[in-house]
Design a protein around this motif. Structure first.
Motif, PDB file in Angstrom:
ATOM      1  N   ASN A 257       0.800  -1.219   0.000  1.00 56.32           N
ATOM      2  CA  ASN A 257       0.000   0.000   0.000  1.00 56.32           C
ATOM      3  C   ASN A 257       0.834   1.270   0.000  1.00 56.32           C
ATOM      4  O   ASN A 257       0.278   2.356  -0.183  1.00 56.32           O
ATOM      5  CB  ASN A 257      -0.928   0.017   1.219  1.00 56.32           C
ATOM      6  N   ILE A 258       2.112   1.171   0.267  1.00 56.54           N
ATOM      7  CA  ILE A 258       2.925   2.387   0.312  1.00 56.54           C
ATOM      8  C   ILE A 258       3.836   2.523  -0.905  1.00 56.54           C
ATOM      9  O   ILE A 258       4.694   3.378  -0.941  1.00 56.54           O
ATOM     10  CB  ILE A 258       3.759   2.459   1.615  1.00 56.54           C
ATOM     11  N   LYS A 259       3.610   1.666  -1.903  1.00 56.17           N
ATOM     12  CA  LYS A 259       4.404   1.769  -3.126  1.00 56.17           C
ATOM     13  C   LYS A 259       4.032   3.001  -3.942  1.00 56.17           C
ATOM     14  O   LYS A 259       4.848   3.518  -4.698  1.00 56.17           O
ATOM     15  CB  LYS A 259       4.224   0.501  -3.963  1.00 56.17           C
ATOM     16  N   ASN A 260       2.783   3.451  -3.806  1.00 58.95           N
ATOM     17  CA  ASN A 260       2.314   4.591  -4.595  1.00 58.95           C
ATOM     18  C   ASN A 260       2.534   5.931  -3.902  1.00 58.95           C
ATOM     19  O   ASN A 260       2.200   6.976  -4.463  1.00 58.95           O
ATOM     20  CB  ASN A 260       0.831   4.433  -4.914  1.00 58.95           C
ATOM     21  N   ILE A 261       3.049   5.901  -2.675  1.00 58.61           N
ATOM     22  CA  ILE A 261       3.264   7.145  -1.935  1.00 58.61           C
ATOM     23  C   ILE A 261       4.718   7.230  -1.499  1.00 58.61           C
ATOM     24  O   ILE A 261       5.425   6.223  -1.452  1.00 58.61           O
ATOM     25  CB  ILE A 261       2.323   7.254  -0.715  1.00 58.61           C
ATOM     26  N   LEU A 262       5.155   8.429  -1.173  1.00 55.42           N
ATOM     27  CA  LEU A 262       6.565   8.655  -0.880  1.00 55.42           C
ATOM     28  C   LEU A 262       6.782   8.785   0.624  1.00 55.42           C
ATOM     29  O   LEU A 262       6.958   9.878   1.151  1.00 55.42           O
ATOM     30  CB  LEU A 262       7.057   9.915  -1.606  1.00 55.42           C
ATOM     31  N   LEU A 263       6.765   7.647   1.311  1.00 51.97           N
ATOM     32  CA  LEU A 263       7.014   7.638   2.754  1.00 51.97           C
ATOM     33  C   LEU A 263       8.519   7.694   3.019  1.00 51.97           C
ATOM     34  O   LEU A 263       9.303   7.082   2.287  1.00 51.97           O
ATOM     35  CB  LEU A 263       6.467   6.364   3.387  1.00 51.97           C
ATOM     36  N   PRO A 264       8.947   8.381   4.092  1.00 53.08           N
ATOM     37  CA  PRO A 264      10.362   8.340   4.482  1.00 53.08           C
ATOM     38  C   PRO A 264      10.801   6.915   4.786  1.00 53.08           C
ATOM     39  O   PRO A 264       9.991   6.072   5.185  1.00 53.08           O
ATOM     40  CB  PRO A 264      10.389   9.211   5.752  1.00 53.08           C
ATOM     41  N   SER A 265      12.090   6.639   4.614  1.00 55.37           N
ATOM     42  CA  SER A 265      12.613   5.284   4.756  1.00 55.37           C
ATOM     43  C   SER A 265      12.380   4.703   6.146  1.00 55.37           C
ATOM     44  O   SER A 265      12.147   3.502   6.295  1.00 55.37           O
ATOM     45  CB  SER A 265      14.108   5.250   4.424  1.00 55.37           C
ATOM     46  N   ILE A 266      12.422   5.536   7.204  1.00 52.62           N
ATOM     47  CA  ILE A 266      12.236   5.029   8.559  1.00 52.62           C
ATOM     48  C   ILE A 266      10.827   4.482   8.728  1.00 52.62           C
ATOM     49  O   ILE A 266      10.613   3.449   9.381  1.00 52.62           O
ATOM     50  CB  ILE A 266      12.533   6.127   9.616  1.00 52.62           C
ATOM     51  N   GLU A 267       9.826   5.139   8.120  1.00 53.74           N
ATOM     52  CA  GLU A 267       8.456   4.657   8.206  1.00 53.74           C
ATOM     53  C   GLU A 267       8.259   3.400   7.354  1.00 53.74           C
ATOM     54  O   GLU A 267       7.499   2.511   7.716  1.00 53.74           O
ATOM     55  CB  GLU A 267       7.468   5.746   7.788  1.00 53.74           C
ATOM     56  N   LYS A 268       8.945   3.338   6.226  1.00 53.03           N
ATOM     57  CA  LYS A 268       8.884   2.123   5.410  1.00 53.03           C
ATOM     58  C   LYS A 268       9.430   0.927   6.180  1.00 53.03           C
ATOM     59  O   LYS A 268       8.864  -0.172   6.155  1.00 53.03           O
ATOM     60  CB  LYS A 268       9.687   2.317   4.115  1.00 53.03           C
ATOM     61  N   LYS A 269      10.530   1.158   6.888  1.00 51.53           N
ATOM     62  CA  LYS A 269      11.118   0.089   7.694  1.00 51.53           C
ATOM     63  C   LYS A 269      10.158  -0.321   8.801  1.00 51.53           C
ATOM     64  O   LYS A 269       9.996  -1.511   9.097  1.00 51.53           O
ATOM     65  CB  LYS A 269      12.445   0.558   8.302  1.00 51.53           C
TER      66      LYS A 269
END
Length: 377
Positions: A257-269
């Motif tokens: 679900n976060i592939k289409n949005i630009l989340l910071p790397s820490i939140e992706k982790k």
């Protein structure tokens, strides 16, 4: 040259809510005249300038024409001949298409003031559908102005944009910008509901089951309203987690679900770690010490304890929505406080003459011993 205050500043003044930024529109001028007057050019796609003293933005009046896909597929025309009404007509919604002149006279060719009085969010013209970003903007304004309703014809245009596939041409950066502004609002749920009603939510979050989890999502966003301004990204993560969470497990791949949005790397982790370990995190206090330690290592706890702390905080909120009495916050404080102090003390006692692998194993054993002691305390 005539200068007008336009857009959100005028809208918010009329609503008697705090104005965040002043935007000015310049009619009857040229880039060279602006520079000669001391203004500093900053616009790349169209002429925008900074005031030499206040540093507020002043844009030349312009028109636009759709020539390509996405929100960037426009050709702009800025000229001294462009009128105030022509510039206001290219704007998204009527309540953003009001201007004020130097004599505090309102210029309102699209009845935005009337829509403000009647609490209506309405598109300015059919050109609304040319820019897919406006779908997100309208939904975000619904969160900001939660007592307002979106006009039925505007919803029809939003649906039309979604069905055309144009929504898929938005960049992750622009999507995240609008989502972040929406999650900064206490009534962020209204944004998501608007995106759901027009069908856009499944293009932005392909794995979301919004309707099925509607009540839980609404509750989690209410419980997390203290995250509004300080941590809108965490409210976004909570929404993603609770929308796919039941029986102590994640039922869909949240990371998709976060592939289409630009989340910071820490939140992706954070998303990846919680998605993989949520069941273990929920029953962490009842697990045997070695398994607990392995979880701490997977979260890189000894270098970045805040990641595990934030995971516990998010999961505890989810647990509250599911009516489980969790004490994960207390557990995280216990770990990050007492445990780290004990670890630092015992690491100093390890024989530094050992090989690298032996030191690594000795540190693991010491940490395991301390964790056992902590669990007994």
């Amino acid at each position: 040259m005539k200068i007008y205050l336009v857009g959100g500043a005028v809208r918010d003044q009329l609503l008697n809510i705090p104005v965040e930024d002043n935007d000015y529109l310049v009619v009857g001028s040229s880039p060279q005249e602006m520079i000669d007057s001391g203004f500093i050019p900053i616009g790349k796609d169209f002429p925008v300038f900074l005031h030499p003293k206040t540093k507020e933005e002043y844009a030349l009046a312009r028109t636009e024409k759709k020539v390509g896909i996405g929100h960037k597929g426009f050709r702009f025309y800025a000229s001294p001949e462009v009128t105030l009404e022509e510039d206001l007509e290219r704007r998204d919604i009527t309540i953003n298409a009001i201007a004020v002149d130097e004599n505090n006279k309102y210029i309102d060719p699209f009845n935005g003031i009337n829509d403000l009085k009647n609490n209506i969010i309405r598109h300015v013209s059919s050109a609304f559908e040319d820019d897919p970003l406006r779908v997100l903007r309208v939904a975000r304004f619904k969160a900001k102005l939660n007592s307002f309703s979106i006009h039925e014809e505007t919803y029809n245009l939003m649906n039309k944009v979604v069905r055309s596939g144009e929504i898929n041409n938005l960049s992750g950066e622009r999507i995240m910008m609008e989502l972040r502004k929406g999650f900064e609002q206490e009534n962020a749920f209204d944004m998501l509901e608007a995106l759901s009603k027009c069908g856009a939510i499944h293009h932005i979050f392909p794995k979301i089951e919004f309707e099925k989890n509607k009540d839980k999502i609404k509750n989690i966003l209410y419980l997390s309203h203290h995250f509004c301004k300080s941590s809108p990204n965490k409210r976004l993560l909570l929404f993603l987690l609770v929308a796919n969470f039941s029986d102590n497990k994640i039922n869909a791949k949240i990371y998709d679900n976060i592939k289409n949005i630009l989340l910071p790397s820490i939140e992706k982790k954070l998303v990846r770690l919680i998605e993989k370990n949520i069941s273990d995190l929920i029953r962490f206090s009842s697990m045997e010490s070695r398994k607990q330690l392995d979880i701490l290592y997977s979260f890189d706890f000894f270098r970045r304890p805040e990641i595990l702390k934030e995971s516990f905080e998010l999961i505890e909120l989810i647990e509250n929505v599911n009516e489980n009495n969790s004490s994960l916050i207390e557990l995280s404080r216990k770990l990050i406080g007492s445990y780290q102090k004990l670890i630092r003390k015992n690491q100093s006692e390890i024989d530094k003459s050992l090989s690298g692998e032996q030191i690594k194993n000795a540190i693991y054993d010491q940490r395991l011993l301390m964790l056992k002691k902590l669990n007994k305390s």
